[in-house]
Design a protein around this motif. Structure first.
Motif, PDB file in Angstrom:
ATOM      1  N   LYS A  92       0.797  -1.229   0.000  1.00  0.00           N
ATOM      2  CA  LYS A  92       0.000   0.000   0.000  1.00  0.00           C
ATOM      3  C   LYS A  92       0.829   1.278   0.000  1.00  0.00           C
ATOM      4  O   LYS A  92       0.423   2.279  -0.584  1.00  0.00           O
ATOM      5  N   ALA A  93       1.960   1.234   0.703  1.00  0.00           N
ATOM      6  CA  ALA A  93       2.681   2.496   0.886  1.00  0.00           C
ATOM      7  C   ALA A  93       4.188   2.320   0.795  1.00  0.00           C
ATOM      8  O   ALA A  93       4.741   1.340   1.290  1.00  0.00           O
ATOM      9  N   ALA A 101       3.799   6.950   4.121  1.00  0.00           N
ATOM     10  CA  ALA A 101       2.686   7.917   4.133  1.00  0.00           C
ATOM     11  C   ALA A 101       3.074   9.190   4.861  1.00  0.00           C
ATOM     12  O   ALA A 101       2.210   9.919   5.350  1.00  0.00           O
ATOM     13  N   PHE A 140       1.665   4.745  -1.666  1.00  0.00           N
ATOM     14  CA  PHE A 140       1.665   6.151  -1.242  1.00  0.00           C
ATOM     15  C   PHE A 140       3.079   6.648  -0.933  1.00  0.00           C
ATOM     16  O   PHE A 140       3.813   6.012  -0.172  1.00  0.00           O
ATOM     17  N   LEU A 168       3.762  10.106   0.371  1.00  0.00           N
ATOM     18  CA  LEU A 168       3.117  11.374   0.724  1.00  0.00           C
ATOM     19  C   LEU A 168       3.950  12.122   1.755  1.00  0.00           C
ATOM     20  O   LEU A 168       4.583  11.503   2.617  1.00  0.00           O
ATOM     21  N   CYS A 206       7.214  11.326   0.109  1.00  0.00           N
ATOM     22  CA  CYS A 206       7.548  11.880  -1.206  1.00  0.00           C
ATOM     23  C   CYS A 206       8.933  12.531  -1.121  1.00  0.00           C
ATOM     24  O   CYS A 206       9.763  12.392  -2.030  1.00  0.00           O
ATOM     25  N   SER A 254       1.503   6.786  -5.651  1.00  0.00           N
ATOM     26  CA  SER A 254       0.868   8.096  -5.667  1.00  0.00           C
ATOM     27  C   SER A 254       1.719   9.043  -4.818  1.00  0.00           C
ATOM     28  O   SER A 254       2.127   8.707  -3.712  1.00  0.00           O
ATOM     29  N   ARG A 298      -2.612  14.832  -5.221  1.00  0.00           N
ATOM     30  CA  ARG A 298      -1.604  13.794  -5.489  1.00  0.00           C
ATOM     31  C   ARG A 298      -1.323  13.647  -6.983  1.00  0.00           C
ATOM     32  O   ARG A 298      -2.185  13.953  -7.805  1.00  0.00           O
ATOM     33  N   SER A 329      -0.352  10.773  -9.898  1.00  0.00           N
ATOM     34  CA  SER A 329      -0.279   9.335 -10.170  1.00  0.00           C
ATOM     35  C   SER A 329       1.139   8.996 -10.638  1.00  0.00           C
ATOM     36  O   SER A 329       1.940   9.887 -10.953  1.00  0.00           O
TER      37      SER A 329
END
Ligand code: HXC
Length: 262
Positions: A64-65, A68, A109, A111, A115, A131, A169, A171
């Motif tokens: 999933k990530a 985050a 993710f 984020l 990121c 994302s 966000r 893609s």
């Protein structure tokens, strides 16, 4: 296997590819200070002390990530004086001192601080499920691990401004089209693709790869004239290495070079 960490899995394969996996899947690999300390320490060890590591992959556990963000629960009650006096989250910048190439394999993710961690790496490979975003604005803060600087350099002012001011966000496909990530691959192929790339980089002369990385990164730090001068000196310095003689001899003799990192 690399040491015993609470929030990180680490291994180095026979090709010299180290993989560090952020391992707090229940919290979507949120970056608490313990995890930051472990990741920075592992990278420093792999960079300067590990006998065979040549390239570092950073990825997230679970599907999933990647991460985050910084750990919101850890940060929520911090006061300004604590943030200032302790240098809240400023340890992440240490990753800039790592000389071996770092690839972020972004598996979901990425984020906020996630990121920003990906952008601290040298190359980003994204799963198609990835994302990217800087949602800090929605938490009453702003990106504080380099996001306002590195995202702007990666995607340009207008898009970066929109992302930072809205928290929207990107893609994986958008991240690639903007140049934030170098490619997007099906999620199931993310690690295989990243490892294949890492193995190709691991085959290079280590000091030459480190010099090349440093030169590319100088493009973010210097004027063009200074950067070109820096590059030229690093280029000339390659001629002090046996690996330059070996690389060019191998070309002339139509064989694969065998680099000795010297
Ligand atoms: C702490 C987090 C977290 C985070 C997720 N979790 N993100 N914990 N810090 N950044 C936890 C949740 O609390 C939850 O735990 C569990 O992970 C699963 O998350 P859910 O929200 O239930 O999952 P989902 O509904 O699928 O939503 C996924 C998500 C969302 C969209 C990624 O979790 C989200 O918005 N997370 C925060 C993203 C963010 O704002 N990041 C920026 C952080 S600030 P429990 O125990 O409740 O089940 C930042 C600052 C950097 O990074 C700069 C500082 C210098």
């Amino acid at each position: 296997l690399l040491g015993s960490f609470s929030n990180l899995l680490g291994e180095v394969d026979e090709a010299g590819v180290a993989t560090l996996t952020l391992n707090r899947p229940k919290q979507l690999n949120a970056l608490n200070s313990e995890l930051m300390g472990e990741l920075v320490a592992a990278c420093q060890y792999l960079d300067r002390k590990h006998p065979s590591a040549r390239v570092i992959i950073v990825t997230g556990s679970g599907s999933k990530a990647f991460a985050a963000g910084a750990d919101i629960k850890e940060m929520s009650s911090v006061t300004y004086s604590e943030a200032y006096n302790k240098g809240l989250l400023d340890g992440w910048e240490t990753l800039r001192t790592i000389r071996k190439p770092i690839i972020a394999a972004v598996n979901g993710f990425a984020l906020g601080g996630g990121c920003e961690l990906a952008m601290l790496a040298d190359i980003i490979i994204a799963a198609d499920s990835a994302s990217f975003g800087q949602p800090e604005i929605n938490l009453g803060v702003l990106p504080g691990m380099g996001g306002t600087q590195r995202l702007t350099r990666a995607v340009g002012k207008s898009r970066a401004m929109e992302l930072v001011l809205t928290g929207d966000r990107l893609s994986a496909a958008e991240a690639v089209s903007l140049g934030l990530a170098s490619r997007a691959v099906p999620a199931a192929e993310l690690m295989e693709t990243t490892q294949k790339l890492a193995r190709r980089i691991a085959a290079a002369s280590l000091p030459v790869a480190a010099k090349a990385k440093e030169c590319v990164n100088q493009a973010y730090e210097m004027t063009l004239a200074e950067g070109v001068r820096f590059e030229k000196r690093e280029f000339w310095s390659c001629f002090a290495l046996a690996d330059q003689k070996e690389g060019m001899a191998a070309f002339i003799e139509k064989r694969t070079p065998v680099f000795g990192d010297s």
